[in-house]
Design a protein around this motif. Structure first.
Motif, PDB file in Angstrom:
ATOM      1  N   HIS A 254       0.843  -1.164  -0.044  1.00  0.00           N
ATOM      2  CA  HIS A 254       0.214   0.075  -0.110  1.00  0.00           C
ATOM      3  C   HIS A 254       0.839   1.167   0.069  1.00  0.00           C
ATOM      4  CE1 HIS A 254      -3.088   2.916   1.228  1.00  0.00           C
ATOM      5  NE2 HIS A 254      -3.869   2.002   1.217  1.00  0.00           N
ATOM      6  N   LEU A 255       0.207   2.317  -0.389  1.00  0.00           N
ATOM      7  CA  LEU A 255       1.093   3.693  -0.195  1.00  0.00           C
ATOM      8  C   LEU A 255       1.537   4.099   1.076  1.00  0.00           C
ATOM      9  CD1 LEU A 255      -1.234   5.637  -2.851  1.00  0.00           C
ATOM     10  CD2 LEU A 255       1.300   4.958  -3.052  1.00  0.00           C
ATOM     11  N   ASP A 256       0.916   3.633   1.969  1.00  0.00           N
ATOM     12  CA  ASP A 256       1.435   3.734   3.363  1.00  0.00           C
ATOM     13  C   ASP A 256       2.299   2.836   3.971  1.00  0.00           C
ATOM     14  OD1 ASP A 256      -0.064   1.636   4.173  1.00  0.00           O
ATOM     15  OD2 ASP A 256      -1.574   2.396   5.159  1.00  0.00           O
ATOM     16  N   GLU A 257       2.821   2.075   3.044  1.00  0.00           N
ATOM     17  CA  GLU A 257       4.021   1.169   3.258  1.00  0.00           C
ATOM     18  C   GLU A 257       3.656  -0.134   4.086  1.00  0.00           C
ATOM     19  OE1 GLU A 257       7.557   3.144   4.816  1.00  0.00           O
ATOM     20  OE2 GLU A 257       7.471   4.711   3.315  1.00  0.00           O
ATOM     21  N   THR A 258       2.350  -0.360   4.271  1.00  0.00           N
ATOM     22  CA  THR A 258       1.866  -1.493   4.901  1.00  0.00           C
ATOM     23  C   THR A 258       1.742  -2.548   3.844  1.00  0.00           C
ATOM     24  OG1 THR A 258      -0.558  -1.044   4.494  1.00  0.00           O
ATOM     25  CG2 THR A 258       0.394  -0.535   6.630  1.00  0.00           C
TER      26      THR A 258
ATOM     27  N   TYR B 201       6.019  20.730   2.218  1.00  0.00           N
ATOM     28  CA  TYR B 201       4.507  20.297   2.284  1.00  0.00           C
ATOM     29  C   TYR B 201       4.412  18.879   3.112  1.00  0.00           C
ATOM     30  CZ  TYR B 201       3.095  23.954  -0.738  1.00  0.00           C
ATOM     31  OH  TYR B 201       2.728  25.208  -1.361  1.00  0.00           O
ATOM     32  N   ILE B 202       5.136  17.968   2.897  1.00  0.00           N
ATOM     33  CA  ILE B 202       5.257  16.652   3.534  1.00  0.00           C
ATOM     34  C   ILE B 202       5.554  17.087   4.999  1.00  0.00           C
ATOM     35  CG2 ILE B 202       6.724  14.713   3.747  1.00  0.00           C
ATOM     36  CD1 ILE B 202       6.917  14.881   0.659  1.00  0.00           C
ATOM     37  N   VAL B 203       6.625  17.595   5.230  1.00  0.00           N
ATOM     38  CA  VAL B 203       7.082  18.175   6.681  1.00  0.00           C
ATOM     39  C   VAL B 203       5.805  18.755   7.214  1.00  0.00           C
ATOM     40  CG1 VAL B 203       8.342  19.683   8.097  1.00  0.00           C
ATOM     41  CG2 VAL B 203       9.756  18.360   6.074  1.00  0.00           C
ATOM     42  N   GLN B 204       4.976  20.009   6.655  1.00  0.00           N
ATOM     43  CA  GLN B 204       3.921  20.453   7.309  1.00  0.00           C
ATOM     44  C   GLN B 204       3.002  19.446   7.550  1.00  0.00           C
ATOM     45  OE1 GLN B 204       3.783  23.761   7.827  1.00  0.00           O
ATOM     46  NE2 GLN B 204       1.823  23.652   8.497  1.00  0.00           N
ATOM     47  N   ALA B 205       2.663  18.346   6.626  1.00  0.00           N
ATOM     48  CA  ALA B 205       1.849  17.569   7.113  1.00  0.00           C
ATOM     49  C   ALA B 205       2.018  16.492   8.107  1.00  0.00           C
ATOM     50  CB  ALA B 205       1.347  16.625   5.727  1.00  0.00           C
ATOM     51  N   GLU B 206       3.274  16.226   8.198  1.00  0.00           N
ATOM     52  CA  GLU B 206       3.804  15.357   9.351  1.00  0.00           C
ATOM     53  C   GLU B 206       4.071  15.812  10.572  1.00  0.00           C
ATOM     54  OE1 GLU B 206       6.882  12.633   7.799  1.00  0.00           O
ATOM     55  OE2 GLU B 206       5.610  12.016   6.085  1.00  0.00           O
TER      56      GLU B 206
ATOM     57  N   ALA C 223      -1.458  12.413  -2.030  1.00  0.00           N
ATOM     58  CA  ALA C 223      -0.168  12.985  -1.320  1.00  0.00           C
ATOM     59  C   ALA C 223       0.706  11.836  -1.117  1.00  0.00           C
ATOM     60  CB  ALA C 223      -0.536  13.611  -0.094  1.00  0.00           C
ATOM     61  N   LEU C 224       0.442  10.764  -0.623  1.00  0.00           N
ATOM     62  CA  LEU C 224       1.132   9.534  -0.313  1.00  0.00           C
ATOM     63  C   LEU C 224       2.056   9.188  -1.655  1.00  0.00           C
ATOM     64  CD1 LEU C 224      -0.570   7.158   2.248  1.00  0.00           C
ATOM     65  CD2 LEU C 224       1.376   8.943   2.370  1.00  0.00           C
ATOM     66  N   GLN C 225       1.426   9.154  -2.770  1.00  0.00           N
ATOM     67  CA  GLN C 225       1.980   8.760  -3.971  1.00  0.00           C
ATOM     68  C   GLN C 225       2.859   9.809  -4.236  1.00  0.00           C
ATOM     69  OE1 GLN C 225       1.374   5.928  -6.049  1.00  0.00           O
ATOM     70  NE2 GLN C 225       3.564   6.542  -6.615  1.00  0.00           N
ATOM     71  N   ILE C 226       2.860  11.006  -4.219  1.00  0.00           N
ATOM     72  CA  ILE C 226       3.690  12.050  -4.467  1.00  0.00           C
ATOM     73  C   ILE C 226       4.965  11.961  -3.546  1.00  0.00           C
ATOM     74  CG2 ILE C 226       4.000  14.448  -4.551  1.00  0.00           C
ATOM     75  CD1 ILE C 226       1.236  14.779  -5.408  1.00  0.00           C
ATOM     76  N   LYS C 227       4.925  11.789  -2.397  1.00  0.00           N
ATOM     77  CA  LYS C 227       5.821  11.545  -1.296  1.00  0.00           C
ATOM     78  C   LYS C 227       6.577  10.308  -1.828  1.00  0.00           C
ATOM     79  CE  LYS C 227       6.847  10.525   3.460  1.00  0.00           C
ATOM     80  NZ  LYS C 227       6.455  10.109   4.812  1.00  0.00           N
ATOM     81  N   ARG C 228       6.188   9.246  -1.781  1.00  0.00           N
ATOM     82  CA  ARG C 228       6.891   8.008  -2.351  1.00  0.00           C
ATOM     83  C   ARG C 228       7.705   8.336  -3.558  1.00  0.00           C
ATOM     84  NH1 ARG C 228       3.836   2.796  -4.704  1.00  0.00           N
ATOM     85  NH2 ARG C 228       3.588   2.060  -2.527  1.00  0.00           N
ATOM     86  N   ASP C 229       7.077   9.087  -4.648  1.00  0.00           N
ATOM     87  CA  ASP C 229       7.923   9.275  -5.825  1.00  0.00           C
ATOM     88  C   ASP C 229       9.126  10.205  -5.718  1.00  0.00           C
ATOM     89  OD1 ASP C 229       6.238   7.614  -7.195  1.00  0.00           O
ATOM     90  OD2 ASP C 229       5.232   9.141  -8.212  1.00  0.00           O
ATOM     91  N   LEU C 230       8.811  11.224  -4.801  1.00  0.00           N
ATOM     92  CA  LEU C 230       9.818  12.176  -4.417  1.00  0.00           C
ATOM     93  C   LEU C 230      10.850  11.506  -3.595  1.00  0.00           C
ATOM     94  CD1 LEU C 230      10.403  15.298  -4.592  1.00  0.00           C
ATOM     95  CD2 LEU C 230       9.302  15.701  -2.286  1.00  0.00           C
ATOM     96  N   VAL C 231      10.778  10.760  -2.776  1.00  0.00           N
ATOM     97  CA  VAL C 231      11.722  10.131  -1.877  1.00  0.00           C
ATOM     98  C   VAL C 231      12.769   9.084  -2.795  1.00  0.00           C
ATOM     99  CG1 VAL C 231      12.133   8.648   0.048  1.00  0.00           C
ATOM    100  CG2 VAL C 231      10.571  10.402   0.511  1.00  0.00           C
ATOM    101  N   THR C 232      11.830   8.333  -3.458  1.00  0.00           N
ATOM    102  CA  THR C 232      12.496   7.604  -4.327  1.00  0.00           C
ATOM    103  C   THR C 232      13.245   7.816  -5.698  1.00  0.00           C
ATOM    104  OG1 THR C 232      10.513   6.772  -5.460  1.00  0.00           O
ATOM    105  CG2 THR C 232      10.948   5.548  -3.487  1.00  0.00           C
ATOM    106  N   GLY C 233      13.055   9.106  -5.883  1.00  0.00           N
ATOM    107  CA  GLY C 233      13.721  10.010  -6.998  1.00  0.00           C
ATOM    108  C   GLY C 233      12.845   9.646  -8.412  1.00  0.00           C
TER     109      GLY C 233
END
Length: 186
Positions: free
Chosen positions: A25-29, A141-146, A116-126
């Motif tokens: 899943h996008l939440d890493e589960t 924005y990720i920092v703001q959300a977290e 938002a989770l997909q964008i985060k995953r794609d940003l973190v993985t390059g």
């Protein structure tokens, strides 16, 4: 002498071959699905959408790595075993397949969250290719959300960002840019 009578109406239990499919899943589960051996992509897709409670399912799909290491979208019409490498774990990733140009028109808050989770995953993985400035803005924005608003007394330097997964290959300069944007989100 007694004669045992065999009940001809007795149901003979037939073992059905099954396959175990893991979906990330996008939440890493990780979620396991047990399907008939001959199950099609559509059968897995329906089960995943139901389990993840996805109402706006048109935006999402499942991808896998083929034998050559290339990411492929699952074919809903073909059997799963004909799409994946035989003898290996069957693993699919739940992903956003189509982005809407107007996210504010999405009906479900959960769908926006998954985007938002997909964008985060794609940003973190390059995978998400963008300028340094855009990456820093998205990271902020990720920092703001977290962690919420920037607190001047607590966040004196970039050390508060080091343990967060926000950028691909973070360095001090990139984290400073994220911090600068984070300050301005208040």
């Amino acid at each position: 002498m007694t004669i045992d009578v065999i009940d001809k109406t007795a149901v003979v239990e037939k073992k059905i071959k099954t396959i175990n499919v893991r979906v990330l899943h996008l939440d890493e589960t990780v979620h396991n699905f047990i399907l008939p051996h001959h199950a099609s992509g559509a059968e897995l897709y329906v089960q995943v959408m139901r389990k993840f409670n996805i109402l706006e399912s048109d935006y999402f799909d499942l991808e896998f790595m083929n034998e050559d290491g290339i990411r492929c979208w699952m074919d809903h019409t073909r059997p799963l075993l004909r799409q994946t490498a035989h003898g290996k774990d069957i693993v699919f990733r739940f992903c956003v397949k189509f982005y809407t140009p107007h996210p504010n028109l999405l009906e479900e808050e959960y769908t926006r969250y998954l985007f938002a989770l997909q964008i985060k995953r794609d940003l973190v993985t390059g995978v998400l290719i963008c300028s340094e400035n855009t990456a820093a803005l998205l990271g902020s924005y990720i920092v703001q959300a977290e962690i919420g608003d920037f607190i001047k007394e607590e966040y004196r330097d970039i050390s508060y960002l080091r343990n967060l997964k926000i950028l691909h290959e973070p360095n001090d300069d990139r984290l400073r840019r994220v911090m600068d944007f984070h300050k301005n989100h208040m």
